[in-house]
Motif scaffolding. Structure first.
Motif, PDB file in Angstrom:
ATOM      1  N   GLY A  53       0.600  -1.585  -0.020  1.00 31.73           N
ATOM      2  CA  GLY A  53       0.101  -0.139   0.129  1.00 31.73           C
ATOM      3  C   GLY A  53       1.071   0.973  -0.111  1.00 31.73           C
ATOM      4  N   ARG A  54       0.621   2.196   0.947  1.00 30.62           N
ATOM      5  CA  ARG A  54       1.318   3.574   1.449  1.00 30.62           C
ATOM      6  C   ARG A  54       1.944   3.562   2.031  1.00 30.62           C
ATOM      7  NH1 ARG A  54       0.873   6.582  -3.049  1.00 30.62           N
ATOM      8  NH2 ARG A  54       1.179   8.528  -1.978  1.00 30.62           N
ATOM      9  N   ALA A  55       3.323   4.141   2.408  1.00 23.48           N
ATOM     10  CA  ALA A  55       3.663   4.366   3.349  1.00 23.48           C
ATOM     11  C   ALA A  55       4.525   6.184   3.889  1.00 23.48           C
ATOM     12  CB  ALA A  55       5.742   3.691   2.934  1.00 23.48           C
ATOM     13  N   TYR A  56       5.105   5.655   4.812  1.00 25.54           N
ATOM     14  CA  TYR A  56       5.583   7.250   5.437  1.00 25.54           C
ATOM     15  C   TYR A  56       6.726   7.589   4.009  1.00 25.54           C
ATOM     16  CZ  TYR A  56       7.229  10.623   9.058  1.00 25.54           C
ATOM     17  OH  TYR A  56       7.848  11.534   9.059  1.00 25.54           O
ATOM     18  N   ASP A  57       6.643   9.376   3.773  1.00 23.55           N
ATOM     19  CA  ASP A  57       7.199   9.704   2.924  1.00 23.55           C
ATOM     20  C   ASP A  57       8.184  10.704   4.378  1.00 23.55           C
ATOM     21  OD1 ASP A  57       9.659  10.417   1.905  1.00 23.55           O
ATOM     22  OD2 ASP A  57       7.610  11.361   0.205  1.00 23.55           O
ATOM     23  N   GLY A  58       9.395  10.247   4.771  1.00 28.20           N
ATOM     24  CA  GLY A  58       9.298  12.161   5.797  1.00 28.20           C
ATOM     25  C   GLY A  58       9.838  13.302   5.315  1.00 28.20           C
ATOM     26  N   ALA A  59      10.005  14.063   5.889  1.00 27.66           N
ATOM     27  CA  ALA A  59      10.511  14.996   5.636  1.00 27.66           C
ATOM     28  C   ALA A  59      11.382  16.425   6.437  1.00 27.66           C
ATOM     29  CB  ALA A  59       9.122  16.397   4.825  1.00 27.66           C
ATOM     30  N   SER A  60      11.844  17.351   6.065  1.00 30.82           N
ATOM     31  CA  SER A  60      12.654  18.227   7.160  1.00 30.82           C
ATOM     32  C   SER A  60      12.246  18.207   7.797  1.00 30.82           C
ATOM     33  CB  SER A  60      13.184  19.188   6.511  1.00 30.82           C
ATOM     34  OG  SER A  60      13.816  20.186   6.969  1.00 30.82           O
ATOM     35  N   ASN A  61      12.047  18.571   9.439  1.00 29.78           N
ATOM     36  CA  ASN A  61      11.177  19.010  10.589  1.00 29.78           C
ATOM     37  C   ASN A  61      10.795  18.051  10.884  1.00 29.78           C
ATOM     38  OD1 ASN A  61      14.356  20.952  11.489  1.00 29.78           O
ATOM     39  ND2 ASN A  61      12.725  22.236   9.633  1.00 29.78           N
ATOM     40  N   ALA A  62      10.103  17.101  10.200  1.00 30.74           N
ATOM     41  CA  ALA A  62       8.498  15.980  10.709  1.00 30.74           C
ATOM     42  C   ALA A  62       8.678  14.511  11.213  1.00 30.74           C
ATOM     43  CB  ALA A  62       8.252  15.690   9.012  1.00 30.74           C
ATOM     44  N   TYR A  63       8.176  15.036  11.934  1.00 27.02           N
ATOM     45  CA  TYR A  63       8.242  13.304  12.882  1.00 27.02           C
ATOM     46  C   TYR A  63       7.186  12.948  13.094  1.00 27.02           C
ATOM     47  CZ  TYR A  63       8.475  16.549  16.752  1.00 27.02           C
ATOM     48  OH  TYR A  63       8.757  17.704  18.122  1.00 27.02           O
ATOM     49  N   LEU A  64       6.615  12.109  13.644  1.00 28.87           N
ATOM     50  CA  LEU A  64       5.150  11.535  14.585  1.00 28.87           C
ATOM     51  C   LEU A  64       5.090  11.308  15.883  1.00 28.87           C
ATOM     52  CD1 LEU A  64       3.744   8.840  11.631  1.00 28.87           C
ATOM     53  CD2 LEU A  64       3.668  11.613  11.274  1.00 28.87           C
ATOM     54  N   THR A  65       4.510  11.514  16.558  1.00 32.30           N
ATOM     55  CA  THR A  65       4.627  10.481  18.275  1.00 32.30           C
ATOM     56  C   THR A  65       2.894  10.635  18.401  1.00 32.30           C
ATOM     57  OG1 THR A  65       3.719  12.714  19.228  1.00 32.30           O
ATOM     58  CG2 THR A  65       6.173  12.432  18.470  1.00 32.30           C
ATOM     59  N   PHE A  66       3.393   9.614  19.283  1.00 33.61           N
ATOM     60  CA  PHE A  66       1.817   8.677  19.984  1.00 33.61           C
ATOM     61  C   PHE A  66       2.475   8.575  21.932  1.00 33.61           C
ATOM     62  CE2 PHE A  66       1.945   6.559  16.027  1.00 33.61           C
ATOM     63  CZ  PHE A  66      -0.057   7.010  15.923  1.00 33.61           C
ATOM     64  N   PRO A  67       1.735   8.898  22.466  1.00 33.12           N
ATOM     65  CA  PRO A  67       1.222   8.561  23.556  1.00 33.12           C
ATOM     66  C   PRO A  67       1.995   7.040  24.001  1.00 33.12           C
ATOM     67  CG  PRO A  67      -0.541   8.256  23.128  1.00 33.12           C
ATOM     68  CD  PRO A  67       0.114   9.142  22.235  1.00 33.12           C
ATOM     69  N   THR A  68       3.265   6.363  25.224  1.00 33.43           N
ATOM     70  CA  THR A  68       3.231   5.450  25.141  1.00 33.43           C
ATOM     71  C   THR A  68       1.912   4.061  26.389  1.00 33.43           C
ATOM     72  OG1 THR A  68       4.931   5.710  27.091  1.00 33.43           O
ATOM     73  CG2 THR A  68       5.383   5.813  24.900  1.00 33.43           C
ATOM     74  N   THR A  69       1.007   5.028  26.538  1.00 35.87           N
ATOM     75  CA  THR A  69      -0.247   3.841  27.449  1.00 35.87           C
ATOM     76  C   THR A  69      -0.217   2.485  26.530  1.00 35.87           C
ATOM     77  OG1 THR A  69      -0.650   6.347  27.433  1.00 35.87           O
ATOM     78  CG2 THR A  69      -1.963   3.995  28.155  1.00 35.87           C
ATOM     79  N   ASN A  70       0.146   1.607  27.546  1.00 38.27           N
ATOM     80  CA  ASN A  70       0.287   0.362  27.683  1.00 38.27           C
ATOM     81  C   ASN A  70       0.881  -0.359  26.194  1.00 38.27           C
ATOM     82  OD1 ASN A  70      -2.559   0.130  28.963  1.00 38.27           O
ATOM     83  ND2 ASN A  70      -3.682   1.174  27.065  1.00 38.27           N
ATOM     84  N   LEU A  71       1.651   0.269  25.811  1.00 39.80           N
ATOM     85  CA  LEU A  71       3.009  -0.098  24.839  1.00 39.80           C
ATOM     86  C   LEU A  71       4.165  -1.055  25.621  1.00 39.80           C
ATOM     87  CD1 LEU A  71       2.790   2.841  22.186  1.00 39.80           C
ATOM     88  CD2 LEU A  71       1.551   0.437  22.081  1.00 39.80           C
ATOM     89  N   LEU A  72       4.505  -0.554  27.001  1.00 36.77           N
ATOM     90  CA  LEU A  72       5.627  -0.859  27.063  1.00 36.77           C
ATOM     91  C   LEU A  72       5.886  -1.983  28.327  1.00 36.77           C
ATOM     92  CD1 LEU A  72       6.730   3.110  27.658  1.00 36.77           C
ATOM     93  CD2 LEU A  72       7.095   1.528  25.705  1.00 36.77           C
ATOM     94  N   SER A  73       6.635  -2.616  28.650  1.00 39.86           N
ATOM     95  CA  SER A  73       6.763  -3.903  29.104  1.00 39.86           C
ATOM     96  C   SER A  73       8.261  -3.447  29.744  1.00 39.86           C
ATOM     97  CB  SER A  73       5.471  -4.829  29.021  1.00 39.86           C
ATOM     98  OG  SER A  73       6.500  -5.296  28.198  1.00 39.86           O
TER      99      SER A  73
END
Length: 364
Positions: A179-199
């Motif tokens: 399908g599609r993919a993330y295409d990075g750019a200058s000063n661009a990024y994603l963040t998510f909260p880590t709730t329920n992701l860490l163990s």
């Protein structure tokens, strides 16, 4: 006598005032005919729009339909139909030339849907507006321990927890491995909260098509805040930092993990490096963290690893994708201009066999 004269003056003043208002100040109310009905109603469907994908964790959900109808003379009736069945009808309006409505439909199931809004005016003219949308079947984790799945298929929604990323800058999309993919750019990024992701155990796997410019970048980072250097963070006492650095002909992938009292490095050197000028294909990257060791894989082959005392997650509340920012910025490992696809996180340390099985399942 004086009182009578005073009363006469008041009455005379009211007469003149009434005459003056009629002649000079206040227009009389004059009925105006409606005129000729020239145009058909105008229909606008605000939500859902054409191609909307509704993603929730339930198989059946509610949808709030929003629409507007305008007419040059008067709206007589409005009908809403979903998949050919009328779900609402209106024929009583406070404002008969502009109607703004919302209708809550409570039983929307999985699959493709067609919404039709039909408006009729007093002269019999009708307008029909149609949109097609889809209630997407909830994603079911495909692998043991899978806690997070981000396919990047035209949006930044994570499909297990149904959460949209916080988008920084202006990343884009490109053709992906699937399908599609993330295409990075200058000063661009994603963040998510880590709730329920860490163990105590953790793994990440994804496909990656490298762009060596810039020559260093953060790839995946979960780290604690840096109170000593809040504007250029680099607190490596907890979490992890997976990043690359090098040149246009040699990029090395490195993993750093904080154990609470210090940090451990997993740098495979030449084994964990690729040449971006000759390797232009998708590569599969993975790393695993257990309570006693960590490993990094490229295309299913272990390229670095070793023992360590276990990861510390204190203060690690942000997952960064495609940059070291905001928690790993001091050394310049910032936004990545590469392509990312099929990112999955796990609450277990995957074996090499499990990593290879994911590669085999996803590779065209």
């Amino acid at each position: 006598m004086k009182n009578m004269k005073k009363s006469n003056l008041i009455i005379l003043g009211m007469v003149f005032l009434s005459f003056g208002c009629t002649e000079n100040y206040i227009d009389e109310i004059i009925p105006v005919a409606q005129g000729t009905d020239i145009t058909a109603p105008q229909v606008t469907i605000e939500f859902p729009s054409e191609g909307t994908l509704i993603r929730v964790t339930e198989d059946v959900t509610a949808i709030n339909i929003k629409f507007e109808v305008m007419d040059d003379i008067e709206v007589e009736s409005i009908s809403l139909k979903l998949n050919g069945n009328e779900i609402a009808k209106y024929n009583d309006f406070k404002d008969y030339r502009r109607v703004i409505k919302e209708h809550l439909h409570e039983n929307l199931g999985n699959g493709a849907h067609t919404l039709v809004v039909e408006a009729r005016d007093l002269s019999g003219k009708t307008t029909t507006k149609t949109v097609n949308f889809e209630k997407v079947e909830p994603y079911k984790p495909m692998y043991d321990g899978e806690t997070f799945y981000l396919p990047f298929d035209g949006d930044y929604m994570e499909l297990i927890n149904i959460k949209n990323a916080n988008v920084n800058g202006n990343p884009g999309f490109a053709n992906g491995l699937i399908g599609r993919a993330y295409d990075g750019a200058s000063n661009a990024y994603l963040t998510f909260p880590t709730t329920n992701l860490l163990s105590s155990e953790f793994s990440a796997v994804f496909w990656y098509k490298i762009n060596a410019a810039p020559d260093r970048a953060g790839i995946l980072v979960v780290g604690p805040p840096d109170t000593n250097n809040p504007n250029n963070m680099n607190n490596r006492s907890g979490g992890f930092r997976f990043f690359r650095e090098g040149s246009g002909t040699n990029q090395t992938f490195k993993l750093n993990i904080g154990n609470g009292s210090g940090d451990n490095w997993f740098d495979g050197g030449a084994a964990a490096s690729i040449n971006p000028s000759t390797n232009t294909d998708w590569v599969h990257l993975a790393f695993t963290i257990s309570e006693t060791n960590a490993s990094v894989y490229i295309n299913g082959q272990k390229v670095s690893g070793g023992d360590f005392p276990g990861v510390n997650w204190t203060g690690c509340d942000v997952l960064s994708i495609a940059s070291g920012a905001p928690r790993f910025a001091e050394w310049g490992h910032l936004s990545d201009g590469s392509l990312f696809d099929e990112l999955r996180l796990f609450n277990k340390a995957l074996t090499q066999e499990e990593v290879q099985n994911i590669i085999d399942a996803e590779k065209p």
